[in-house]
Design a protein around this motif. Structure first.
Motif, PDB file in Angstrom:
ATOM      1  N   GLU A   1      -6.952   6.905  -6.969  1.00  0.00           N
ATOM      2  CA  GLU A   1      -7.345   5.558  -6.541  1.00  0.00           C
ATOM      3  C   GLU A   1      -8.866   5.380  -6.654  1.00  0.00           C
ATOM      4  OE1 GLU A   1      -5.548   4.214  -2.907  1.00  0.00           O
ATOM      5  OE2 GLU A   1      -6.714   2.350  -2.920  1.00  0.00           O
TER       6      GLU A   1
ATOM      7  N   GLY B   1      -6.266   4.015  -0.023  1.00  0.00           N
ATOM      8  CA  GLY B   1      -5.069   4.464   0.688  1.00  0.00           C
ATOM      9  C   GLY B   1      -4.603   3.524   1.773  1.00  0.00           C
ATOM     10  N   THR B   2      -5.295   2.411   1.940  1.00  0.00           N
ATOM     11  CA  THR B   2      -4.961   1.495   3.027  1.00  0.00           C
ATOM     12  C   THR B   2      -4.907   0.057   2.515  1.00  0.00           C
ATOM     13  OG1 THR B   2      -7.158   0.770   3.747  1.00  0.00           O
ATOM     14  CG2 THR B   2      -6.473   2.959   4.445  1.00  0.00           C
ATOM     15  N   SER B   3      -4.568  -0.847   3.417  1.00  0.00           N
ATOM     16  CA  SER B   3      -4.688  -2.272   3.104  1.00  0.00           C
ATOM     17  C   SER B   3      -5.759  -2.912   3.980  1.00  0.00           C
ATOM     18  CB  SER B   3      -3.343  -2.973   3.304  1.00  0.00           C
ATOM     19  OG  SER B   3      -2.769  -2.641   4.554  1.00  0.00           O
TER      20      SER B   3
ATOM     21  N   THR C   1       0.841  -1.199   0.000  1.00  0.00           N
ATOM     22  CA  THR C   1       0.000   0.000   0.000  1.00  0.00           C
ATOM     23  C   THR C   1       0.877   1.250   0.000  1.00  0.00           C
ATOM     24  OG1 THR C   1      -1.730  -1.194   1.164  1.00  0.00           O
ATOM     25  CG2 THR C   1      -1.838   1.211   1.248  1.00  0.00           C
TER      26      THR C   1
ATOM     27  N   VAL D   1     -10.188  -3.271  -0.422  1.00  0.00           N
ATOM     28  CA  VAL D   1      -9.458  -2.451   0.545  1.00  0.00           C
ATOM     29  C   VAL D   1      -9.952  -1.014   0.463  1.00  0.00           C
ATOM     30  CG1 VAL D   1      -7.395  -3.887   0.617  1.00  0.00           C
ATOM     31  CG2 VAL D   1      -7.580  -2.091  -1.106  1.00  0.00           C
TER      32      VAL D   1
ATOM     33  N   ARG E   1      -2.912  -2.591  -7.752  1.00  0.00           N
ATOM     34  CA  ARG E   1      -3.195  -1.200  -7.400  1.00  0.00           C
ATOM     35  C   ARG E   1      -1.923  -0.364  -7.452  1.00  0.00           C
ATOM     36  NH1 ARG E   1      -5.427   0.605  -1.512  1.00  0.00           N
ATOM     37  NH2 ARG E   1      -3.500  -0.416  -0.887  1.00  0.00           N
TER      38      ARG E   1
ATOM     39  N   GLU F   1      -4.030  -8.175  -5.800  1.00  0.00           N
ATOM     40  CA  GLU F   1      -4.924  -7.017  -5.715  1.00  0.00           C
ATOM     41  C   GLU F   1      -4.134  -5.755  -5.358  1.00  0.00           C
ATOM     42  OE1 GLU F   1      -7.668  -7.141  -2.470  1.00  0.00           O
ATOM     43  OE2 GLU F   1      -8.767  -5.377  -3.124  1.00  0.00           O
ATOM     44  N   LEU F   2      -3.266  -5.880  -4.376  1.00  0.00           N
ATOM     45  CA  LEU F   2      -2.513  -4.697  -3.936  1.00  0.00           C
ATOM     46  C   LEU F   2      -1.372  -4.369  -4.891  1.00  0.00           C
ATOM     47  CD1 LEU F   2      -2.461  -5.225  -0.068  1.00  0.00           C
ATOM     48  CD2 LEU F   2      -4.033  -3.905  -1.478  1.00  0.00           C
TER      49      LEU F   2
ATOM     50  N   LEU G   1      -9.678   4.265  -9.973  1.00  0.00           N
ATOM     51  CA  LEU G   1      -9.435   2.824 -10.156  1.00  0.00           C
ATOM     52  C   LEU G   1     -10.627   2.006  -9.673  1.00  0.00           C
ATOM     53  CD1 LEU G   1      -5.700   2.512  -9.018  1.00  0.00           C
ATOM     54  CD2 LEU G   1      -6.586   2.688 -11.357  1.00  0.00           C
TER      55      LEU G   1
END
Lengths: 358, 679
Positions: free
Chosen positions: B549, B441-443, A264, B438, A313, A309-310, B552
């Motif tokens: 984001e 800006g975070t997980s 992230t 998520v 992103r 997924e991350l 997205l």
């Protein structure tokens, strides 16, 4: 007689000034959450009205917002704003978004008050810190579950907004919140990001140290990964890269939280629009950092494809043009694992559009 | 009266017949002989004719269903049921009742552009049984009345056969409870019962009985009334079966009426088969008949349907500007404008969230169909949820009460839309928001969904399914109308487009203005502490990062729509909108989200679009966000069905309360002019 009066006035004024300074010293010594002590100080200063302003201005000057003096400076600035901007203070004392009569009219009838505080602007930060540091702990909310939600909403807003404005004055308060084990982890997560945004490069080392210390709360360590991504520079990129090269983290240690936090961070740091908005004078640095973030993300496809997924992103946010070709090659690379190829293929579903929009 | 379908008596006579074959040059096999299948003049192969006959063997008087199974895509069919050279039927799947016992050679000639193919098969017909005959009839051909034509395949549901009935939730007798709760039926409510006739029974067995069994899944979910001298009383509401005195049946036809008293769900698809048996004194069935019904599902309105009524909640001066604007639009479009007094509902203005409008269509003896308006109340539990009960509910306007006590904003109406009709989906497809993902800006991974009971209901209704989910769990409210809306676009192949929020377009506008030295341009002028500038927004890299984001996530939703429906990028239009973190990393629109618009196609041909005023940066009196929106929509604005675009002020009345224009409205619409049961 006239001379006597003038002398008396001067003496009184000096006494006032001395009193204000002493009261600020007293405020500087108060413990966090000592609303009662703070209220005594605050009311004493506010009784002085505008005559206290010169002292308050001096005490709240930028140079006083350091590790040792920030609490005194914060008290001074909060008091100054209470005199000069009482309407701001009123908002901070009772944000509309946590008042039941207001939030029950929201489309989702839950308290949200970030907008109330954010719209006050960066200059209002001391008032937010006053609320956070002195008043929140003993503040009264609606009884029961509703009050818990109100408290959550206010705490999040008080921690989030200084970071949104990247107000350096808040960095010490945010760092204290980050490291305060008595606070809920989700509050400390928000504090971690705000600490990064307020502290800038100076926050990198403490955040890395916090992340690395296994004794710290896992969710907060995870958020330090997000936070590192808010420190705009190659040092942050290198910090993320180093930790994502750690074998234990690659292997998904402690439930994968750490690698997810770091990925992230890569996403936050690589954001192409984030860099555009930093201005053209940062263009060269932007290229370096974004390239580094793209490379970290592509390596992560090899090392931890389960986090597609991350990783996707991060690639999309970074929008690094050549990553499209690299990921395309990786998707067809027979030397790569099947999981990596599948993850790369998945990333390709959106990467083209992301680069076009990035 | 007609013969029974299934006979329990020993057959009086049975004849065995040979399989007759005819046709030259064909192959034979199975139960018949065929010919044809050669190439036609254009190279198209002639059909290889084939069919099935059910039941076979059968009894005299019992309709036999013939199902065409020919290969080669025939375009016409000629059926000769007695092989006497006379074509008896030219439909693809006819039925025919042989009245005399014997063996019949049935000939099918199937034709296409390449020629024809023929097959013959035999059907064995035994004599009709003697003794009592069970005969239950309904409006199985859906023409609004019960005639001999309803007999064919009345126990099967198909595009041409099977009776329709109604979940009787309106309140025709105004006794303030759904009519399905009433144990007697009177007046116009009788029209809501699907008629059933048990035909007179001759020679009833002494000591026997007439038993009507209810198919298992429907037990307890329907009610059956009996008409006795004009009085309709309940004879079934629970259990496996009910009886009618044989003496009554011996005296004449018995008239029944059926209604549903439960909604479709996983355990019941709305279908019920009533199996009617005449039993002898020993309890053995001596004659049996059956008929199938399907409960009419609500058909949820799409934004392509013509608007009839617009409902808004009045919150006094707070939303006066919005109401005035909408009233003007309704006047221009011939749309009924109705205000709901906010004072009666705690000023709960989110009427969109309370319920989802739909219609229910039933066969009618007096016209092509009967339409009953309907709304489905959503699991929300706030004041204006009662609006549909208070204002709309009544004769021929019913509503589904909430399915669950769960109260999650993902259940609300703003989180439910219907993709307008497209190929293979004649009534469109239901879409709602939720999922696992998520937070921006975070997980931190979160999961939110519309309550399962609603999702299962939509799919059990079948007409607008399978429903699908697009990502919205990252939003503070969590509704898909916060970033997407389907609107009519008559000049496109599909007839509609999907408008989606685009943070990227908004950021591009900010960047362009900032770089052009217009950073001091104000947004939200006169909006108190909300007022800001292009520079303040653009130079906040955290905000731009968040919006990248967000784009997205919206792209992800777009891809989910494309995957579920086959829409392509050309079917989407992107309009500028910024988002912000309003609490705990959940997002909402930063400026009024114009995508949250009200779509009002009118009878005068104009498509009225009421868009929240985005209050973008203003240059020379031109709102740059509005300008971009107008440019994006311009290609779909046609002379035949022009758009009439109005930007409405929702800033304090809705936007700052986390909603916009669509959220504050609900529209009753006119359904398309066709019958769902034929689809």
């Amino acid at each position: 007689m006239k001379l006597f009066a003038l002398l008396m006035c001067a003496t009184f004024s000096t006494a006032l000034l001395a009193d204000t300074g002493a009261l600020l010293d007293q405020a500087a010594g108060l413990k966090a959450g000592d609303a009662k002590g703070w209220t005594v100080v605050r009311e004493s200063v506010l009784e002085q009205g505008e005559s206290a302003l010169p002292t308050l201005r001096a005490a709240g000057a930028a140079e006083n917002w350091n590790r040792e003096g920030w609490q005194r400076a914060m008290a001074a600035e909060a008091l100054r704003l209470r005199i000069e901007k009482p309407e701001w203070a009123a908002v901070c004392d009772n944000p509309e978004g946590i008042q039941p009569a207001v939030y029950k009219q929201f489309k989702r009838a839950r308290p949200f008050c970030v907008r109330d505080l954010e719209n006050l602007g960066k200059d209002a930060t001391p008032l937010l810190l006053e609320q956070w540091f002195f008043l929140l702990e003993t503040r009264e909310f609606t009884p029961g579950e509703a009050g818990k939600l109100e408290r959550e909403a206010l705490a999040h807003a008080l921690l989030y907004v200084p970071g949104f404005h990247a107000d350096a004055r808040a960095r010490f308060a945010m760092q204290l919140a980050l490291t305060d084990k008595a606070l809920p982890d989700v509050w400390r997560q928000t504090a971690a990001v705000s600490f990064a945004r307020c502290g800038g490069a100076d926050a990198l080392e403490p955040l890395c140290a916090f992340f690395d210390d296994a004794a710290n709360a896992l969710l907060v360590r995870e958020a330090c990964g997000w936070a590192i991504g808010h420190i705009a520079g190659m040092d942050a990129a290198n910090a993320l890269k180093a930790r994502l090269s750690d074998e234990a983290i690659i292997a998904g240690a402690v439930g994968g939280n750490l690698r997810r936090g770091l990925l992230t961070g890569v996403s936050n740091l690589g954001s192409s629009w984030g860099w555009k908005s930093r201005g053209t004078d940062k263009a060269d640095l932007a290229l370096q950092v974004r390239q580094a973030c793209a490379e970290i993300a592509i390596q992560a496809l090899r090392d931890m494809p389960a986090e597609v997924e991350l990783i996707s992103r991060a690639l999309n946010m970074t929008a690094w043009k050549s990553s499209l070709a690299t990921v395309t090659e990786l998707a067809a690379d027979t030397n790569a694992t099947a999981e990596t190829r599948a993850a790369a293929t998945k990333c390709l579903e959106t990467l083209g559009d992301a680069i076009k929009n990035g | 009266m007609k013969p029974a379908r299934f006979v329990g008596l020993p057959l009086a006579a049975a004849l065995t017949f040979l399989i007759s074959a005819c046709g030259g040059g064909g192959s034979s096999g199975g139960g018949g002989t065929s010919s044809g299948g050669g190439g036609g003049p254009g190279g198209t192969p002639a059909p290889a004719a084939d069919f099935n006959a059910t039941p076979n063997p059968t009894t005299a008087g019992t309709p036999v269903a013939f199902a065409d199974t020919s290969l080669g895509s025939p375009t016409s069919w000629a059926w000769d049921f007695q092989d006497d050279g006379t074509v008896d039927d030219t439909t693809q799947n006819p039925s025919f009742a042989f009245t005399v016992a014997g063996t019949y050679t049935v000939r099918l000639t199937a034709t296409n552009a390449g020629g024809n193919g023929t097959i013959t098969k035999s059907v064995t017909v035994t004599a009709a049984p003697s003794g009592p005959v069970a005969d239950i009839d309904a409006d199985s051909n859906r023409d609004g009345s019960i005639t001999a034509a309803d007999d064919t395949n009345e126990h099967l549901w198909s595009a041409t056969q099977g009776a329709v009935f109604y979940f009787n939730q309106d309140d025709d007798n105004n006794n303030n409870q759904e009519d399905y709760l009433d144990t007697t039926s009177t007046g116009t409510d009788n029209l809501d019962l699907a008629p059933i006739i048990l035909r007179q029974v001759s020679s009833p067995p002494a000591g026997g009985s007439a038993v009507i069994s209810v198919s298992t899944a429907a037990q307890g979910r329907i009610r059956i009334f009996r008409n006795t001298g004009g009085t309709w009383t309940s004879v079934y509401s629970a259990g496996a079966s009910f009886t009618i005195p044989l003496t009554d049946l011996a005296a004449g036809d018995v008239q029944l009426g059926i209604e549903a008293r439960d909604r479709m769900q996983v355990s019941w698809d709305g279908r019920v088969t009533l199996t009617y048996e005449i039993r002898n004194s020993g309890g053995t069935a001596v004659s049996t008949d059956a008929v199938i019904f399907r409960c009419a599902p609500p058909i949820f309105a799409t934004n392509l349907w013509t608007a009839e009524e617009l409902h808004l909640v009045s919150t006094g001066s707070n939303n006066a500007a919005f109401r005035t604007a909408m009233q003007g639009i309704c006047t221009a479009g011939g749309i009924t404008y109705r205000e709901v007094p906010g004072t009666s509902y705690g000023n709960d203005r989110w009427i969109q969230d309370s319920s989802e409008p739909a219609v229910i269509q039933l066969p009618s003896p007096t016209g092509p169909r009967r339409v009953i308006d309907n709304v489905v109340q959503l699991a929300r539990w706030r004041s204006v949820d009662d609006w549909c009960e208070d204002v709309l509910w009544g004769p021929d306007f019913d509503f589904f009460r909430r399915f669950t006590t769960n109260d999650d904003s993902h259940n609300y109406g703003g989180n439910l839309e219907v993709v307008p009709p497209y190929t293979g989906k004649p009534y469109g497809q239901i879409v709602y928001g939720g999922g696992t993902g998520v937070l921006v800006g975070t997980s931190t991974s979160v999961t939110s969904n519309m309550h399962l009971s609603y999702r299962q209901f939509f799919d059990a209704c079948a007409l607008q399914g399978p429903s699908f989910t697009i990502t919205s769990e990252w939003l503070a409210v969590g509704h898909i109308d916060e970033f997407s809306m389907f609107i009519p676009a008559p000049n496109t192949a599909r007839g509609f487009i999907c408008v989606m929020s685009s943070p990227t377009r908004a950021m591009n506008i900010l960047q362009t203005m900032y770089n052009a030295g217009q950073g001091s341009t104000v947004l939200f002028a006169g909006r108190g502490s909300h007022q800001t500038t292009v520079t303040a927004l653009w130079t906040n890299n955290a905000l731009m990062q968040l919006n990248q984001e967000t784009q997205l996530r919206i792209d992800q939703a777009r891809n989910q729509i494309k995957a579920a429906t086959g829409l392509t990028d050309a079917d989407f239009v992107h309009i500028p909108c910024l988002y912000e973190n309003v609490g705990s990393n959940y997002l909402a629109a930063l400026n009024p989200g114009s995508v949250n618009l009200i779509t009002l196609p009118s009878t005068n041909g104009t498509i009225y679009l009421a868009l929240p005023d985005p209050e973008g940066p203003d240059i020379g009196g031109v709102d740059q966000f509005q300008l971009d929106i107008n440019n994006q929509l311009a290609p779909y604005d046609t002379a035949g069905n022009p758009y009439s675009i109005t930007y409405v002020d929702v800033f304090y009345s809705y936007h700052t309360l986390l909603g916009e224009a669509h959220c504050g409205s609900n529209t009753v619409r006119t359904p398309p002019n066709d019958d769902w049961w034929n689809k």
